[in-house]
Design an enzyme around this catalytic site. Structure first.
Site, PDB file in Angstrom:
ATOM      1  N   TYR A 139       0.798  -1.230   0.000  1.00 51.57           N
ATOM      2  CA  TYR A 139       0.000   0.000   0.000  1.00 51.57           C
ATOM      3  C   TYR A 139       0.831   1.282   0.000  1.00 51.57           C
ATOM      4  CZ  TYR A 139      -3.657  -3.356   1.088  1.00 51.57           C
ATOM      5  OH  TYR A 139      -4.520  -4.427   1.038  1.00 51.57           O
TER       6      TYR A 139
ATOM      7  N   HIS B 211      -9.178   1.305  -5.434  1.00 55.54           N
ATOM      8  CA  HIS B 211      -8.284   0.479  -4.606  1.00 55.54           C
ATOM      9  C   HIS B 211      -6.846   0.900  -4.863  1.00 55.54           C
ATOM     10  CE1 HIS B 211     -11.454  -2.417  -3.554  1.00 55.54           C
ATOM     11  NE2 HIS B 211     -11.876  -2.249  -4.788  1.00 55.54           N
TER      12      HIS B 211
ATOM     13  N   SER C 155      -4.146  -1.008  -4.329  1.00 53.20           N
ATOM     14  CA  SER C 155      -3.511  -2.149  -4.996  1.00 53.20           C
ATOM     15  C   SER C 155      -4.408  -2.612  -6.144  1.00 53.20           C
ATOM     16  CB  SER C 155      -3.313  -3.287  -3.984  1.00 53.20           C
ATOM     17  OG  SER C 155      -4.574  -3.788  -3.555  1.00 53.20           O
TER      18      SER C 155
ATOM     19  N   ARG D 159      -9.889 -11.751  -3.268  1.00 58.69           N
ATOM     20  CA  ARG D 159      -9.988 -10.310  -3.549  1.00 58.69           C
ATOM     21  C   ARG D 159     -10.468 -10.037  -4.976  1.00 58.69           C
ATOM     22  NH1 ARG D 159      -7.247  -7.992   0.841  1.00 58.69           N
ATOM     23  NH2 ARG D 159      -5.636  -9.378   1.654  1.00 58.69           N
TER      24      ARG D 159
HETATM   25  C1  DQA Z   1      -7.758  -2.425  -0.832  1.00 59.25           C
HETATM   26  C2  DQA Z   1      -7.738  -3.855  -1.379  1.00 59.25           C
HETATM   27  C3  DQA Z   1      -8.577  -4.776  -0.514  1.00 59.25           C
HETATM   28  O1  DQA Z   1      -8.518  -6.108  -1.020  1.00 59.25           O
HETATM   29  C4  DQA Z   1      -8.050  -4.788   0.896  1.00 59.25           C
HETATM   30  O2  DQA Z   1      -8.901  -5.564   1.727  1.00 59.25           O
HETATM   31  C5  DQA Z   1      -7.841  -3.437   1.470  1.00 59.25           C
HETATM   32  C6  DQA Z   1      -7.314  -2.376   0.610  1.00 59.25           C
HETATM   33  C7  DQA Z   1      -6.832  -1.483  -1.648  1.00 59.25           C
HETATM   34  O3  DQA Z   1      -6.990  -0.281  -1.504  1.00 59.25           O
HETATM   35  O4  DQA Z   1      -5.967  -1.966  -2.370  1.00 59.25           O
HETATM   36  O5  DQA Z   1      -8.001  -3.220   2.662  1.00 59.25           O
HETATM   37  O6  DQA Z   1      -9.081  -1.919  -0.942  1.00 59.25           O
END
Ligand code: DQA
Length: 147
Positions: free
Chosen positions: A24, A101, A103, A112
């Site tokens: 992140y 997001h 990521s 995910r």
């Molecule tokens: C996220 C991706 C999600 O899978 C994860 O649970 C997060 C962050 C992202 O910003 O990449 O908490 O939303």
């Protein structure tokens, strides 16, 4: 001036900068807020920027966005993968919704790969780190400008 853009952030994003920085990055959520605010201002919009670790808070804010916002940028974090309640709240909106997001969830674990939010999002920005929030703001501004 038109209604603000709501920028809502889900669980654990308060730990941005210290949480799994290899995924992140090192910027904090406050850094992200500043990015969003300056990008929105440059495009003539205000933002309301919030984060919560609690599903009900996010649902309350999505419901508020129905009448108080011209568009929504939402990083649902983990709740995107699990929350039908959040999806139901989003279904009540008649404004642009950009799912964001940091990521790229499609390049990560299979759990995910699906998000409920994507079912109702106007579009999705992912994989660009904090810069993705600015892209999401730009997208909402472009969509909100249309009659
Ligand atoms: C996220 C991706 C999600 O899978 C994860 O649970 C997060 C962050 C992202 O910003 O990449 O908490 O939303």
């Amino acid at each position: 001036m038109s209604k603000p853009i709501f920028v809502l952030n889900g669980p654990n994003l308060n730990l941005l900068g210290v949480r799994e920085p290899h995924i992140y990055g090192h910027e904090t959520l406050e850094d992200v807020r500043v990015r969003c605010e300056s990008r929105a201002r440059a495009l003539g919009h205000d933002i309301v920027f919030r984060q919560s670790n609690h599903e009900g808070d996010l649902i309350d804010w999505v419901q508020a966005a129905r009448t108080e916002a011209c568009g929504l940028v939402l990083n649902p974090a983990g709740y995107g993968h699990t929350s039908i309640a959040l999806l139901d709240a989003l279904k009540s909106l008649d404004i642009p919704i950009v799912e964001c997001h940091l990521s790229n969830p499609a390049a990560r674990e299979s759990f995910r790969h699906h998000t409920y939010v994507s079912l109702v999002a106007t579009g999705v920005v992912c994989g660009f780190g904090p810069a993705g929030y600015e892209l999401a703001i730009e997208a909402v501004c472009g969509l909100a400008a249309k009659p």
